[in-house]
Motif scaffolding. Structure first.
Motif, PDB file in Angstrom:
ATOM      1  N   LEU A  27       3.063  -5.911  -1.498  1.00 15.34           N
ATOM      2  CA  LEU A  27       3.974  -4.826  -1.893  1.00 15.34           C
ATOM      3  C   LEU A  27       4.192  -3.789  -0.798  1.00 15.34           C
ATOM      4  O   LEU A  27       5.025  -2.900  -0.964  1.00 15.34           O
ATOM      5  CB  LEU A  27       3.468  -4.154  -3.168  1.00 15.34           C
ATOM      6  CG  LEU A  27       3.507  -5.042  -4.415  1.00 15.34           C
ATOM      7  CD1 LEU A  27       2.921  -4.301  -5.605  1.00 15.34           C
ATOM      8  CD2 LEU A  27       4.920  -5.504  -4.699  1.00 15.34           C
ATOM      9  N   LEU A  28       3.486  -3.900   0.318  1.00 12.84           N
ATOM     10  CA  LEU A  28       3.728  -3.006   1.457  1.00 12.84           C
ATOM     11  C   LEU A  28       4.745  -3.586   2.428  1.00 12.84           C
ATOM     12  O   LEU A  28       5.344  -2.851   3.213  1.00 12.84           O
ATOM     13  CB  LEU A  28       2.426  -2.718   2.203  1.00 12.84           C
ATOM     14  CG  LEU A  28       1.373  -1.948   1.432  1.00 12.84           C
ATOM     15  CD1 LEU A  28       0.134  -1.747   2.293  1.00 12.84           C
ATOM     16  CD2 LEU A  28       1.913  -0.613   0.959  1.00 12.84           C
ATOM     17  N   THR A  29       4.930  -4.904   2.395  1.00 12.01           N
ATOM     18  CA  THR A  29       5.830  -5.542   3.355  1.00 12.01           C
ATOM     19  C   THR A  29       7.082  -6.138   2.717  1.00 12.01           C
ATOM     20  O   THR A  29       8.040  -6.443   3.427  1.00 12.01           O
ATOM     21  CB  THR A  29       5.091  -6.657   4.131  1.00 12.01           C
ATOM     22  OG1 THR A  29       4.633  -7.641   3.201  1.00 12.01           O
ATOM     23  CG2 THR A  29       3.919  -6.088   4.908  1.00 12.01           C
ATOM     24  N   ALA A  74       1.732   6.126  -1.841  1.00 14.14           N
ATOM     25  CA  ALA A  74       2.216   5.638  -3.132  1.00 14.14           C
ATOM     26  C   ALA A  74       3.331   4.620  -2.971  1.00 14.14           C
ATOM     27  O   ALA A  74       4.150   4.699  -2.055  1.00 14.14           O
ATOM     28  CB  ALA A  74       2.721   6.808  -3.970  1.00 14.14           C
ATOM     29  N   VAL A  75       3.319   3.667  -3.894  1.00 18.69           N
ATOM     30  CA  VAL A  75       4.397   2.697  -4.038  1.00 18.69           C
ATOM     31  C   VAL A  75       4.840   2.785  -5.494  1.00 18.69           C
ATOM     32  O   VAL A  75       4.024   2.665  -6.406  1.00 18.69           O
ATOM     33  CB  VAL A  75       3.923   1.266  -3.698  1.00 18.69           C
ATOM     34  CG1 VAL A  75       5.040   0.267  -3.911  1.00 18.69           C
ATOM     35  CG2 VAL A  75       3.395   1.198  -2.268  1.00 18.69           C
ATOM     36  N   VAL A  76       6.140   3.022  -5.715  1.00 19.47           N
ATOM     37  CA  VAL A  76       6.678   3.137  -7.068  1.00 19.47           C
ATOM     38  C   VAL A  76       7.421   1.843  -7.385  1.00 19.47           C
ATOM     39  O   VAL A  76       8.258   1.381  -6.608  1.00 19.47           O
ATOM     40  CB  VAL A  76       7.615   4.356  -7.203  1.00 19.47           C
ATOM     41  CG1 VAL A  76       8.222   4.419  -8.605  1.00 19.47           C
ATOM     42  CG2 VAL A  76       6.854   5.635  -6.889  1.00 19.47           C
ATOM     43  N   LEU A  77       7.092   1.267  -8.553  1.00 22.32           N
ATOM     44  CA  LEU A  77       7.644  -0.018  -8.964  1.00 22.32           C
ATOM     45  C   LEU A  77       8.341   0.087 -10.303  1.00 22.32           C
ATOM     46  O   LEU A  77       7.920   0.855 -11.159  1.00 22.32           O
ATOM     47  CB  LEU A  77       6.507  -1.037  -9.123  1.00 22.32           C
ATOM     48  CG  LEU A  77       5.518  -1.172  -7.982  1.00 22.32           C
ATOM     49  CD1 LEU A  77       4.299  -1.937  -8.445  1.00 22.32           C
ATOM     50  CD2 LEU A  77       6.174  -1.864  -6.810  1.00 22.32           C
ATOM     51  N   GLY A  87      -1.294   3.077  -5.413  1.00 17.90           N
ATOM     52  CA  GLY A  87      -1.624   3.433  -4.040  1.00 17.90           C
ATOM     53  C   GLY A  87      -1.382   2.269  -3.089  1.00 17.90           C
ATOM     54  O   GLY A  87      -1.244   1.119  -3.519  1.00 17.90           O
ATOM     55  N   THR A  88      -1.366   2.565  -1.812  1.00 18.09           N
ATOM     56  CA  THR A  88      -1.091   1.525  -0.827  1.00 18.09           C
ATOM     57  C   THR A  88      -2.229   0.503  -0.728  1.00 18.09           C
ATOM     58  O   THR A  88      -1.972  -0.663  -0.430  1.00 18.09           O
ATOM     59  CB  THR A  88      -0.786   2.134   0.550  1.00 18.09           C
ATOM     60  OG1 THR A  88      -1.862   2.999   0.936  1.00 18.09           O
ATOM     61  CG2 THR A  88       0.513   2.921   0.525  1.00 18.09           C
TER      62      THR A  88
END
Length: 99
Positions: A27-29, A74-77, A87-88
């Protein structure tokens, strides 16, 4: 049947002992604003698995990355009809592929 993966998306060896290799992003890439499907959760810690399950981040679930904010860690989905913020460190352990 003979499933290719376990409930968390980990590959199950074939009868010959081979493990199929699949290339997935985390989810970071993975691309933002693109329909994705969760393919694997790579951390097998029971507490972590409960955390991601409560947020609906299980293999087979369709999601969209709405935003990433490195400063806020943060990553919002979009998950189902709601949103989830993680969180990352968690995002790095959730693998996805195209929906």
């Amino acid at each position: 049947g003979r499933p290719a993966v376990d409930p968390h998306g980990d590959p199950i060896p074939t009868a010959e002992g081979r493990i199929p290799r699949a290339q997935h992003e985390n989810l970071l890439t993975a691309p933002v604003a693109t329909p994705l499907v969760v393919t694997r959760v790579i951390d097998q810690d029971a507490e972590f698995l409960r955390f991601v399950e409560r947020r609906g981040l299980v293999p087979g679930r369709r999601i969209v990355i709405e935003s990433r904010d490195a400063a806020a860690d943060a990553v919002v989905l979009s998950v189902d009809s709601g949103t989830a913020s993680i969180g990352t460190r968690t995002a790095a352990k959730i693998l996805v592929g195209p929906a």
